[in-house]
Write a protein that holds these residues in place. Structure first.
Motif, PDB file in Angstrom:
ATOM      1  N   GLU A  51      10.749   7.136   7.624  1.00 52.44           N
ATOM      2  CA  GLU A  51      10.291   6.777   6.284  1.00 52.44           C
ATOM      3  C   GLU A  51      10.557   5.304   5.986  1.00 52.44           C
ATOM      4  O   GLU A  51       9.707   4.599   5.409  1.00 52.44           O
ATOM      5  CB  GLU A  51      10.977   7.658   5.237  1.00 52.44           C
ATOM      6  N   ARG A  52      11.738   4.815   6.376  1.00 56.23           N
ATOM      7  CA  ARG A  52      12.041   3.407   6.142  1.00 56.23           C
ATOM      8  C   ARG A  52      11.119   2.497   6.962  1.00 56.23           C
ATOM      9  O   ARG A  52      10.673   1.440   6.496  1.00 56.23           O
ATOM     10  CB  ARG A  52      13.507   3.126   6.472  1.00 56.23           C
ATOM     11  N   LEU A  53      10.819   2.913   8.193  1.00 55.10           N
ATOM     12  CA  LEU A  53       9.942   2.101   9.027  1.00 55.10           C
ATOM     13  C   LEU A  53       8.525   2.065   8.456  1.00 55.10           C
ATOM     14  O   LEU A  53       7.857   1.019   8.486  1.00 55.10           O
ATOM     15  CB  LEU A  53       9.929   2.652  10.454  1.00 55.10           C
ATOM     16  N   ALA A  54       8.041   3.206   7.933  1.00 53.82           N
ATOM     17  CA  ALA A  54       6.704   3.235   7.341  1.00 53.82           C
ATOM     18  C   ALA A  54       6.638   2.306   6.125  1.00 53.82           C
ATOM     19  O   ALA A  54       5.639   1.596   5.924  1.00 53.82           O
ATOM     20  CB  ALA A  54       6.338   4.667   6.964  1.00 53.82           C
ATOM     21  N   TRP A  55       7.682   2.300   5.311  1.00 55.44           N
ATOM     22  CA  TRP A  55       7.726   1.394   4.149  1.00 55.44           C
ATOM     23  C   TRP A  55       7.759  -0.055   4.599  1.00 55.44           C
ATOM     24  O   TRP A  55       7.058  -0.914   4.056  1.00 55.44           O
ATOM     25  CB  TRP A  55       8.959   1.730   3.307  1.00 55.44           C
ATOM     26  N   PHE A  56       8.562  -0.323   5.623  1.00 51.80           N
ATOM     27  CA  PHE A  56       8.665  -1.674   6.186  1.00 51.80           C
ATOM     28  C   PHE A  56       7.312  -2.126   6.737  1.00 51.80           C
ATOM     29  O   PHE A  56       6.886  -3.276   6.542  1.00 51.80           O
ATOM     30  CB  PHE A  56       9.729  -1.649   7.292  1.00 51.80           C
ATOM     31  N   ARG A  57       6.603  -1.233   7.401  1.00 54.48           N
ATOM     32  CA  ARG A  57       5.290  -1.562   7.966  1.00 54.48           C
ATOM     33  C   ARG A  57       4.327  -2.026   6.897  1.00 54.48           C
ATOM     34  O   ARG A  57       3.607  -3.038   7.085  1.00 54.48           O
ATOM     35  CB  ARG A  57       4.736  -0.339   8.691  1.00 54.48           C
TER      36      ARG A  57
END
Length: 912
Positions: A533-539
């Motif tokens: 989830e954090r990586l998707a937001w970062f993306r």
């Protein structure tokens, strides 16, 4: 047990072996309150000493477990020292004898064995039995591979670290053996014990960095010979210098120590073997500073065995991770140790952005800088992973052919620019490149990944300590299951059938403009409850806010943090529109430390370390250490007068000052406190026009008040001349030309010169026009200049100081390069090869002959010619193919090389 730590210098006495404590009392001025090199009184609430001794014990246990009997193990001298220092002579001697018994004189084994054995002999040789005393003497006399470490340049082209290791070995051997027990006719007549060379090296290391000592695999093995020098008492002055410089070296390292990683661009980084484990020569830093749990290693044993322990404030700096900060080191050195000339290459800037759980590091070269090293991997991201044995270093590079050097090929045709959490890498490759691509590795222990590489050239990765986005100008194909491998390996790695274990992989960018941008974020700053989830937001943030544009050899990246990074091959790095001027950067800068760049050993130079309300000053000219309460003093104070006011500006020194105190004096009177401020700018409005004033500023924090900065003076009044702007310098042989913008209303200008950025300036000249020539200067000496404008109303504010050095121009490339095949008698044997000749260059004191295996390869210096401009390349050295470049050297450095020429060498036939 390790002997108790002395708390003052009053009762230090020599023990049965020459300990550091014996020379410590001579190393620090009487005013010093902290004892160097014997475990200082802690400067923070945390006691690092007990933890350090626990790590030393673990290192000993690991080294002992890894030591194989009857092998030339580099840990054996230090395992022996561990026991001998504790009075366990029987076990210590058993280890020494085992090592001597398996090291034949004809092959003295690992080059890093020599200085440890010499150190042991000097201190404990009197305990050896007669047979093993003779074995050590036979080793010294044999030379053999030992001579590779000791022979001075240019008699052999040993690397800088081996010359230091060998010279320390030779020096210690001279102390512990009689003249007739040493190799005869070996040492230079003017430096029979190599002490002159060692003094020159110590001066150079103190002021311009450690060549090849800045190395992940060999860092400790290369720096620790200084510790052996410091532990001898025959030459107390040399011991003191070595001790101070060794600790100053640790100071430069500590701000970029990240829980087991040395997060900085180094001359040697074996990135295909890097992981979070403190492996290689940097293990001694784990012993000193701590980090993730580990069991130590063989390579850290020397640091564990020696009596020295770094002061608590360096350990605290190495572990203070409560906020992000930037650490900068300006590395500048010349790999060729040539005592005949002073060379000051601009070098490169090592920059590291430290976050609590990760670091982004890179090196930025100045135009025309040549990096004479084989294995520079100049940028990447390192992070903290709870599993210390996994890889936690991501990097990108351009490999070049023509070398089968260990652990990968070196970079060429690549440049970087770094700003806080982001960095940009750009490459320009030529036709015929052996490996025409950018490549980078991706550690396998990722918690989440979004692979958009084939869609839009982006790759997103989540690790325990960091989120990483890799951006390229166009889509590329990447298989995350491809194992990492070296480009020059002809047989690629393949996975065994059925093997699903995650492996570190690499990607290649093979088409389009070659550029890569890397952006990062702490996982705690991203929204989401899971890594995915954090990586998707970062993306989404990266896609919305960043942009990479590139052409051949040039690129621009708008980063996630809003900064604009630009780099073009052959030009300076640019951040937010401003060029990064490497030559104007200090040697060292971070929140706790500062050191100006000053190569001339005759000029003052101080490393300032300030933390937790106390400041420690390493004088690198007199090699002493002093201390005072409070932060470091402010620097760069300027005064800009106007009608009814004077504006003061300054820069805060290291040590996290909480406020600044401003002092003022009328004329030549005494200073009085007039203001306290938390800013670094203040306007004094309680002044009288036409009256001259002086100001000083101090810094304050919980520890106390710093010494005052250098005073400045100004006279307020109507129509006071402005501060001169755009002061520039033009450097030439024995002179420096100064120019600046004219100041309206000025009737003249006062020029000030100082020997250092923190030294008291003196009035050099008063001129009418905005230009001045400073003549009859010593080549290679740096000076700092500032200018004031003068009018009928008085003297205006002083400009910011600029640094310059008198130097001749670089020499042009030699002309008339010719060659012919022939033979030359070398060591009594006729060897076939190529005789190379060129026309002399006026002003040259030396010619460098560089050899590469391919035209675009890395050219390694194989010859240094001083008189007759000719050189012989043996077929054996060429190894079947060789491209040659010749360059002329003067006091300014190495000039332009000749065009690469292919030599008609013959392949060396291998015996049947």
């Amino acid at each position: 047990m390790i002997p108790p730590v002395p708390k003052s210098t009053d009762n230090l006495k020599p023990a049965h072996h020459p300990p550091f404590a014996f020379m410590i009392s001579r190393c620090i001025k009487p005013a010093a309150m902290v004892v160097l090199l014997a475990g200082l009184l802690p400067v923070s609430a945390q006691d690092h000493r007990a933890a350090m001794e626990d790590r030393a014990q673990k290192t000993y246990a690991a080294a002992l477990a890894q030591a194989r009997p009857k092998t030339q193990n580099i840990a054996f001298p230090w395992l022996a020292l561990w026991h001998l220092r504790r009075g366990e002579n029987e076990e210590g001697l058993r280890l020494v004898y085992e090592l001597l018994d398996c090291t034949p004189p004809a092959n003295q084994g690992h080059p890093f064995l020599s200085y440890g054995l010499a150190h042991l002999w000097l201190h404990y040789g009197h305990l050896y039995d007669e047979a093993h005393q003779q074995k050590w003497k036979d080793l010294v006399r044999a030379r053999s591979t030992y001579s590779y470490n000791l022979d001075p340049f240019p008699n052999n082209y040993a690397t800088t670290n081996l010359r230091m290791t060998g010279s320390v070995t030779w020096y210690l051997s001279n102390l512990g053996l009689k003249p007739d027990e040493l190799p005869q006719g070996y040492a230079p007549a003017d430096d029979p014990d190599r002490s002159k060379y060692l003094r020159r090296s110590i001066h150079r290391i103190a002021r311009t960095g450690m060549p090849e000592f800045g190395s992940r695999p060999y860092g400790g093995l290369n720096a620790l010979p200084l510790l052996c020098l410091a532990d001898q008492t025959a030459d107390k002055d040399l011991a003191r210098r070595a001790a101070v410089v060794y600790e100053a070296y640790l100071a430069t390292v500590s701000p970029t120590w990240l829980q087991g990683h040395w997060a900085t661009a180094t001359q040697r980084s074996y990135t295909d073997t890097m992981n979070q484990s403190t492996r290689g020569g940097i293990n001694f830093l784990w012993t000193y500073f701590g980090g993730l749990p580990d069991d130590g290693s063989t390579n850290g044993m020397a640091g564990a065995a020696m009596a020295y322990r770094p002061p608590g404030y360096l350990t605290e700096i190495a572990n203070r991770r409560n906020r992000p900060y930037e650490a900068v080191t300006r590395a500048s050195w010349n790999k060729d140790d040539d005592p005949d000339i002073r060379i000051e290459p601009t070098g490169f800037l090592q920059t590291t952005w430290m976050e609590p759980t990760y670091a982004v590091y890179a090196q930025m070269t100045a135009p025309r800088t040549r990096l004479q090293e084989l294995q520079i991997y100049g940028n990447g991201v390192m992070w903290v992973d709870p599993e210390p044995k996994v890889t936690s270093c991501l990097w990108v590079t351009v490999p070049t052919g023509g070398t089968g050097h260990t652990h990968g090929s070196p970079e060429i045709g690549a440049e970087y620019v770094h700003h806080e959490r982001s960095l940009l890498f750009v490459a320009k490759l030529e036709e015929g490149e052996a490996f025409p691509w950018i490549k980078g590795n991706v550690p396998a222990n990722r918690l989440a990944m979004i692979d958009d590489s084939a869609k839009d050239g982006r790759l997103y990765l989540a690790y325990h300590g960091v989120l990483i986005a890799i951006t390229t100008p166009s889509p590329f194909n990447w298989n995350p299951d491809d194992p990492i491998q070296l480009d020059h390996v002809t047989k690629p790695k393949v996975r065994k059938p059925g093997d699903t274990t995650p492996v570190d992989g690499f990607y290649r960018i093979t088409s389009g403009p070659l550029a890569v941008a890397i952006d990062t974020m702490p996982p705690a700053d991203a929204k989401g409850s899971t890594p995915a989830e954090r990586l998707a937001w970062f993306r989404e943030k990266v896609r919305a806010k960043t942009r990479l544009t590139a052409t051949d050899g040039s690129a621009e990246y708008r980063s996630l943090g809003g900064g604009v990074l630009q780099r073009t091959i052959g030009s300076s790095a640019v951040v937010n529109g401003s060029p990064v001027k490497v030559e104007e950067k200090p040697f060292l800068s971070n929140p706790w430390m500062s050191q100006p760049y000053q190569q001339d050993p005759e000029q003052p130079c101080t490393l300032t370390v300030s933390i937790d309300g106390r400041t420690h000053l390493y004088d690198l000219k007199d090699f002493t250490i002093t201390h005072h309460d409070g932060p470091a003093r402010p620097v760069g104070l300027t005064a800009k007068p106007a009608k009814g006011r004077v504006t003061l500006e300054w820069s805060a020194g290291p040590g996290e000052p909480e406020s600044h105190a401003i002092y003022r004096a009328e004329g030549d009177g005494s200073f009085e406190l007039i203001e306290n401020t938390t800013a670094t700018q203040w306007q004094d409005t309680k002044v009288t026009d036409g009256k001259r004033y002086r100001w000083q500023v101090t810094a304050r924090n919980r520890g106390g008040e710093s010494p005052p900065c250098l005073p400045v003076s100004a006279t307020p009044g109507p129509d006071m001349p402005a501060t001169p702007a755009d002061l520039t310098t033009a450097e030439a042989e024995s002179r420096i030309d100064l120019t600046w913008k004219p100041v309206e209303g000025a009737t003249g200008y006062r020029i000030w010169r100082a020997s250092g950025p923190d030294q008291e300036p003196v009035l050099l000249a008063t001129v009418e026009k905005p230009a001045h020539r400073d003549e009859n200067l010593k080549i290679g000496t740096s000076w700092w200049y500032a200018v004031e404008a003068v009018s009928a109303a008085g003297t205006g504010g002083r400009s910011k100081s600029v640094r310059a050095m008198a130097r001749p121009p670089l020499l042009a490339a030699p002309q008339g390069l010719t060659w012919e095949r022939g033979e030359k008698i070398i060591d009594g044997v006729a060897k076939p090869g190529v005789s190379i000749r060129w026309k002399p260059v006026t002003g040259a004191v030396r010619y460098n002959v560089r050899v590469a295996n391919i035209k675009r390869g890395l050219y390694i210096n194989r010859g240094a010619v001083r008189d007759d401009p000719t050189w012989f390349l043996t077929d054996e050295l060429a190894r079947g193919v060789a491209w040659i470049r010749v360059s002329a050297v003067n006091a300014a450095g190495e000039g332009e090389p000749t065009e690469s020429a292919l030599m008609p060498v013959e392949p060396v036939q291998k015996p049947n």
